[in-house]
Structures are given as C-alpha cells and as structure tokens.
Design an enzyme around this catalytic site. Structure first.
Site, PDB file in Angstrom:
ATOM      1  N   GLY A  60      33.997  39.823  32.527  1.00 25.75           N
ATOM      2  CA  GLY A  60      34.896  40.375  33.534  1.00 25.75           C
ATOM      3  C   GLY A  60      35.861  41.431  33.045  1.00 25.75           C
ATOM      4  N   ASP A  91      33.284  39.897  39.371  1.00 29.06           N
ATOM      5  CA  ASP A  91      32.002  39.708  40.043  1.00 29.06           C
ATOM      6  C   ASP A  91      32.021  38.610  41.097  1.00 29.06           C
ATOM      7  OD1 ASP A  91      32.212  37.545  38.025  1.00 29.06           O
ATOM      8  OD2 ASP A  91      30.203  37.043  38.735  1.00 29.06           O
ATOM      9  N   ASP A 116      43.854  33.109  37.179  1.00 34.97           N
ATOM     10  CA  ASP A 116      43.835  32.378  38.445  1.00 34.97           C
ATOM     11  C   ASP A 116      44.534  31.038  38.189  1.00 34.97           C
ATOM     12  OD1 ASP A 116      42.744  31.991  41.141  1.00 34.97           O
ATOM     13  OD2 ASP A 116      41.131  30.860  40.298  1.00 34.97           O
ATOM     14  N   GLU A 176      42.366  40.006  29.692  1.00 35.33           N
ATOM     15  CA  GLU A 176      41.640  39.301  30.751  1.00 35.33           C
ATOM     16  C   GLU A 176      41.552  40.162  31.997  1.00 35.33           C
ATOM     17  OE1 GLU A 176      39.844  37.097  31.852  1.00 35.33           O
ATOM     18  OE2 GLU A 176      40.248  35.082  31.132  1.00 35.33           O
ATOM     19  N   ASP A 177      40.538  39.922  32.817  1.00 33.47           N
ATOM     20  CA  ASP A 177      40.433  40.605  34.100  1.00 33.47           C
ATOM     21  C   ASP A 177      41.418  40.008  35.107  1.00 33.47           C
ATOM     22  OD1 ASP A 177      39.072  38.193  34.158  1.00 33.47           O
ATOM     23  OD2 ASP A 177      37.277  38.979  35.125  1.00 33.47           O
TER      24      ASP A 177
HETATM   25  P1  IMP Z   1      41.128  30.681  35.706  1.00 34.09           P
HETATM   26  O1  IMP Z   1      40.544  29.990  34.497  1.00 34.09           O
HETATM   27  O2  IMP Z   1      41.135  29.784  36.918  1.00 34.09           O
HETATM   28  O3  IMP Z   1      42.469  31.319  35.439  1.00 34.09           O
HETATM   29  O4  IMP Z   1      40.122  31.804  36.125  1.00 34.09           O
HETATM   30  C1  IMP Z   1      39.877  32.871  35.321  1.00 34.09           C
HETATM   31  C2  IMP Z   1      38.463  33.393  35.481  1.00 34.09           C
HETATM   32  O5  IMP Z   1      37.900  33.076  36.761  1.00 34.09           O
HETATM   33  C3  IMP Z   1      38.492  34.882  35.380  1.00 34.09           C
HETATM   34  O6  IMP Z   1      38.309  35.318  34.067  1.00 34.09           O
HETATM   35  C4  IMP Z   1      37.374  35.301  36.313  1.00 34.09           C
HETATM   36  O7  IMP Z   1      36.168  35.351  35.593  1.00 34.09           O
HETATM   37  C5  IMP Z   1      37.287  34.205  37.332  1.00 34.09           C
HETATM   38  N1  IMP Z   1      37.994  34.543  38.586  1.00 34.09           N
HETATM   39  C6  IMP Z   1      39.183  34.056  39.029  1.00 34.09           C
HETATM   40  N2  IMP Z   1      39.532  34.586  40.207  1.00 34.09           N
HETATM   41  C7  IMP Z   1      38.535  35.449  40.535  1.00 34.09           C
HETATM   42  C8  IMP Z   1      38.324  36.341  41.649  1.00 34.09           C
HETATM   43  O8  IMP Z   1      39.126  36.470  42.599  1.00 34.09           O
HETATM   44  N3  IMP Z   1      37.183  37.084  41.588  1.00 34.09           N
HETATM   45  C9  IMP Z   1      36.267  36.999  40.589  1.00 34.09           C
HETATM   46  N4  IMP Z   1      36.429  36.188  39.540  1.00 34.09           N
HETATM   47  C10 IMP Z   1      37.559  35.428  39.508  1.00 34.09           C
END
Ligand code: IMP
Length: 181
Positions: free
Chosen positions: A50, A164, A108, A104-105
C-alpha cells in the site's frame, strides 16, 4: 474525475492529487527539519504494497541521506480489517541499532503499526517513528498515534494512490471513497 468500478464496488472521487501533493509537501518539510541534522542515516521503511506510491512521492522530496528497507504485512480482507496482522515478507535490510521511520499508506485501527513497532523492537531498532499518508482517528485503537500524518479522514473505505480494494485500484492517481457498502 468520474466514478470507478473495482470488482463489485463503485468508488467516487474523494481526494484529488492536488490535495495529496500539498499534504506530502507539508510532511516532507517536517521530516526534512527533523532528520536533516539528526547526525545519522535513518532507515525509511516502506510498508508494502500500500505505501509504495506514497513512499516514492515522499522520499524524492527529502534532502537527507537515508537507507530504504521494505516489509510486507497484511490485515485487510475486502473492506474490513481482519484484526490479526500477518507478516508475509521479512525486512529486506538490517534495522539493528538504527533510527527507523515507518512509512504507511493509512493507519486505521493501528494494529499494523503496533505490530511493525513490535517487530522493529525485536529486530533491535533504536528508535521508531511512524509517518502515514492517511489517518482514521475515529477508529484508531492504539496507544500512540502516528508521528507524521498527511491527512486525517473519517471512517470511510478509500482506494487509490497505493490503496487497494481486493488488490485493485492502487494505480489511481487520486483517492476515491466507496459509494455502496
Ligand atoms: P490497521 O492495521 O487497522 O491500522 O490497518 C492498516 C492497513 O489496513 C493499511 O496498511 C491498509 O493496507 C489497510 N486499510 C485500512 N483502511 C483502508 C482503506 O480505507 N482502504 C484500503 N486499505 C485500508
């Protein structure tokens, strides 16, 4: 900018590249201030897949010496965070004793950055900071928010500029938001 269809979902225009560009310029300015005189060569860690588009755009604006390392983790299936973060590829370089800036992209829930921070500590990194293009503060469950944030957004599922939906949409220059959940 019209709507785009990826797999079974439609996405509408959300953040044009002009705004992404401004946000990256601001983050790059802060990173240049913070790392230019830090006295050592930091490692910039690209979190695949990402972050690759943001990473490339960002590092070409940085004016300090750095080394580039990548890692691959996955936590998302479809539009929902799966909760558990899997490491699907190891660090491509040595981080022991180094200052590491994780790029990071999107942050979340924060599970991914928490796991990366843990893995970096385990691998002997001496300092870890997090830089993310997008941040969803409403769903963040971690204890330490990212150090550098491009743009904060509501809890919407977005694609484009590296992000994605089922591996599609990473090549879109602008960011789009899901239209039908
Ligand atoms: P976390 O571990 O919940 O913070 O999520 C992080 C990862 O989830 C990111 O590196 C993305 O790959 C994916 N992600 C979270 N939100 C989105 C979104 O809105 N679109 C696409 N990928 C997401």
């Amino acid at each position: 900018m019209g709507n785009v269809t990826l797999d079974d979902k439609t996405f509408r225009p959300y953040i044009p590249y002009s705004r992404i560009d401004e946000a990256i310029a601001k983050v790059a300015g802060k990173l240049n201030e913070d790392y230019r005189d830090c006295g050592e060569v930091p490692v910039l860690l690209c979190v695949l897949n990402g972050a690759m588009v943001f990473f490339t755009d960002l590092i070409t604006r940085l004016d300090f010496n750095m080394e580039v390392v990548s890692v691959k983790l996955t936590s998302y299936v479809g539009t929902q965070s799966a909760g558990t973060v899997r490491k699907s590829m190891d660090f491509t370089g040595n981080v022991k004793g180094r200052k590491v800036l994780v790029v990071e992209d999107i942050v979340d829930t924060g599970n991914t950055i928490a796991e990366i921070s843990r893995l970096l500590k385990e691998a002997g990194a001496k300092e870890t900071r997090i830089c993310t293009m997008l941040f969803k503060p409403a769903v963040f469950k971690g204890s330490v928010p990212p150090d550098y944030v491009g743009l904060s957004i509501p809890n919407d599922f977005v694609v484009g500029f590296g992000l994605d939906y089922n591996e599609l949409g990473r090549n879109l220059k602008d960011i789009y938001v899901v239209d039908s959940q």
